[in-house]
Design a protein around this motif. Structure first.
Motif, PDB file in Angstrom:
ATOM      1  N   LEU A   5      84.672  60.203   9.031  1.00 53.55           N
ATOM      2  CA  LEU A   5      84.341  59.183   7.362  1.00 53.55           C
ATOM      3  C   LEU A   5      84.358  58.003   7.422  1.00 53.55           C
ATOM      4  O   LEU A   5      83.766  57.355   6.747  1.00 53.55           O
ATOM      5  CB  LEU A   5      85.165  60.198   6.329  1.00 53.55           C
ATOM      6  N   LEU A   6      84.976  57.769   7.851  1.00 55.01           N
ATOM      7  CA  LEU A   6      86.150  56.236   7.659  1.00 55.01           C
ATOM      8  C   LEU A   6      84.932  55.132   8.848  1.00 55.01           C
ATOM      9  O   LEU A   6      84.395  54.502   8.277  1.00 55.01           O
ATOM     10  CB  LEU A   6      86.966  55.571   8.655  1.00 55.01           C
ATOM     11  N   GLU A   7      84.057  55.799   9.604  1.00 58.04           N
ATOM     12  CA  GLU A   7      83.033  55.352  10.887  1.00 58.04           C
ATOM     13  C   GLU A   7      81.711  55.446  10.566  1.00 58.04           C
ATOM     14  O   GLU A   7      80.642  54.729  10.686  1.00 58.04           O
ATOM     15  CB  GLU A   7      82.986  55.929  12.331  1.00 58.04           C
ATOM     16  N   ALA A   8      81.381  56.454   8.631  1.00 59.79           N
ATOM     17  CA  ALA A   8      79.868  56.562   8.465  1.00 59.79           C
ATOM     18  C   ALA A   8      80.186  55.014   7.801  1.00 59.79           C
ATOM     19  O   ALA A   8      80.178  55.255   6.761  1.00 59.79           O
ATOM     20  CB  ALA A   8      80.381  57.848   7.494  1.00 59.79           C
ATOM     21  N   GLU A   9      78.691  55.272   7.986  1.00 59.19           N
ATOM     22  CA  GLU A   9      77.856  53.669   7.708  1.00 59.19           C
ATOM     23  C   GLU A   9      77.769  53.817   6.488  1.00 59.19           C
ATOM     24  O   GLU A   9      77.213  54.749   5.623  1.00 59.19           O
ATOM     25  CB  GLU A   9      76.908  53.362   8.445  1.00 59.19           C
ATOM     26  N   GLY A  10      77.916  53.082   5.693  1.00 63.19           N
ATOM     27  CA  GLY A  10      77.538  52.575   4.281  1.00 63.19           C
ATOM     28  C   GLY A  10      78.543  53.671   3.205  1.00 63.19           C
ATOM     29  O   GLY A  10      78.856  53.611   1.588  1.00 63.19           O
ATOM     30  N   ALA A  11      79.875  54.349   4.176  1.00 60.48           N
ATOM     31  CA  ALA A  11      80.179  55.439   2.768  1.00 60.48           C
ATOM     32  C   ALA A  11      81.334  54.523   1.806  1.00 60.48           C
ATOM     33  O   ALA A  11      81.419  54.744   0.828  1.00 60.48           O
ATOM     34  CB  ALA A  11      81.245  57.333   3.828  1.00 60.48           C
ATOM     35  N   PHE A  12      81.913  53.896   3.128  1.00 53.87           N
ATOM     36  CA  PHE A  12      82.757  52.991   1.829  1.00 53.87           C
ATOM     37  C   PHE A  12      82.718  51.729   1.889  1.00 53.87           C
ATOM     38  O   PHE A  12      82.223  51.121   2.624  1.00 53.87           O
ATOM     39  CB  PHE A  12      84.446  52.820   1.930  1.00 53.87           C
ATOM     40  N   GLU A  20      78.371  63.767   1.827  1.00 48.78           N
ATOM     41  CA  GLU A  20      77.612  64.986   1.776  1.00 48.78           C
ATOM     42  C   GLU A  20      77.284  65.619   3.221  1.00 48.78           C
ATOM     43  O   GLU A  20      77.288  66.768   3.256  1.00 48.78           O
ATOM     44  CB  GLU A  20      76.530  64.772   0.701  1.00 48.78           C
ATOM     45  N   ASP A  21      76.751  64.751   4.292  1.00 42.50           N
ATOM     46  CA  ASP A  21      76.231  65.112   5.279  1.00 42.50           C
ATOM     47  C   ASP A  21      77.097  65.586   6.059  1.00 42.50           C
ATOM     48  O   ASP A  21      76.841  66.758   6.863  1.00 42.50           O
ATOM     49  CB  ASP A  21      75.014  64.008   5.699  1.00 42.50           C
ATOM     50  N   PHE A  22      78.521  64.682   5.878  1.00 46.25           N
ATOM     51  CA  PHE A  22      79.679  64.949   6.765  1.00 46.25           C
ATOM     52  C   PHE A  22      79.945  67.112   6.515  1.00 46.25           C
ATOM     53  O   PHE A  22      80.074  67.535   6.773  1.00 46.25           O
ATOM     54  CB  PHE A  22      81.105  64.702   6.596  1.00 46.25           C
ATOM     55  N   LEU A  23      80.027  67.262   5.347  1.00 46.96           N
ATOM     56  CA  LEU A  23      80.222  68.589   4.558  1.00 46.96           C
ATOM     57  C   LEU A  23      78.604  69.438   4.886  1.00 46.96           C
ATOM     58  O   LEU A  23      79.636  70.308   5.351  1.00 46.96           O
ATOM     59  CB  LEU A  23      80.346  68.360   2.879  1.00 46.96           C
ATOM     60  N   LYS A  24      77.543  69.258   5.387  1.00 40.83           N
ATOM     61  CA  LYS A  24      76.975  70.083   5.308  1.00 40.83           C
ATOM     62  C   LYS A  24      77.111  70.289   6.541  1.00 40.83           C
ATOM     63  O   LYS A  24      76.929  71.965   7.366  1.00 40.83           O
ATOM     64  CB  LYS A  24      75.525  69.126   5.173  1.00 40.83           C
ATOM     65  N   GLY A  25      77.646  69.136   7.625  1.00 44.13           N
ATOM     66  CA  GLY A  25      78.375  69.250   9.130  1.00 44.13           C
ATOM     67  C   GLY A  25      77.236  70.130  10.069  1.00 44.13           C
ATOM     68  O   GLY A  25      76.584  70.198  10.778  1.00 44.13           O
TER      69      GLY A  25
END
Length: 150
Positions: free
Chosen positions: A36-43, A145-150
């Motif tokens: 999640l920390l590396e997910a572009e744009g999340a933070f 949300e993409d992460f949660l959908k897996g």
């Protein structure tokens, strides 16, 4: 006789396909926080690590119930990421309630101080998986949300 030969193959295919898209049983603090920390744009703001004792005090969680955690927060925005594993499902459910209080408290704190951050708090995610919990206040919830959908 031909049908009988294909039955084991057919059953194996069904079990394989049914496992596709399944969510993991619980969150992994180290692994999932890295993703999640590396997910572009999340933070949009840098998140800094918060140690277990401080995080538990911040969230009102009994530190003795936490078996593992990865917690990050921003000093310039409402953004936070916390993944906590607990000793039992009941402890995780208790934490779920406490994290909801955290959102309410942050909303009150930031209403006059950083009103532009309030939409992030309105969309905060608290997801329980067995004895673990994910808590996210993000700039963009799409990657979460993409992460949660897996």
């Amino acid at each position: 006789m031909k049908k009988a030969r294909f039955a084991p193959l057919f059953l194996a295919l069904i079990f394989t396909l049914s496992a596709c898209g399944e969510k993991p049983a619980s969150f992994s603090p180290a692994t999932d926080s890295s993703i999640l920390l590396e997910a572009e744009g999340a933070f949009s703001a840098p998140l800094t690590p918060i140690d277990r004792s401080t995080a538990c005090a911040l969230y009102g969680i009994d530190e003795n119930t936490v078996t593992d955690c990865a917690v990050y927060g921003s000093t310039t925005s409402a953004e936070e990421l916390a993944i906590l594993a607990f000793s039992s499902n009941e402890e995780a459910k208790t934490a779920q309630t406490l994290l909801q209080y955290r959102i309410e408290d942050r909303t009150d704190e930031l209403r006059d101080y950083l009103p532009d951050e309030l939409p992030k708090l309105e969309k905060a995610i608290i997801e329980l998986r067995e004895s673990s919990i994910l808590f996210v206040i993000a700039a963009d919830y799409g990657p979460v949300e993409d992460f949660l959908k897996g």
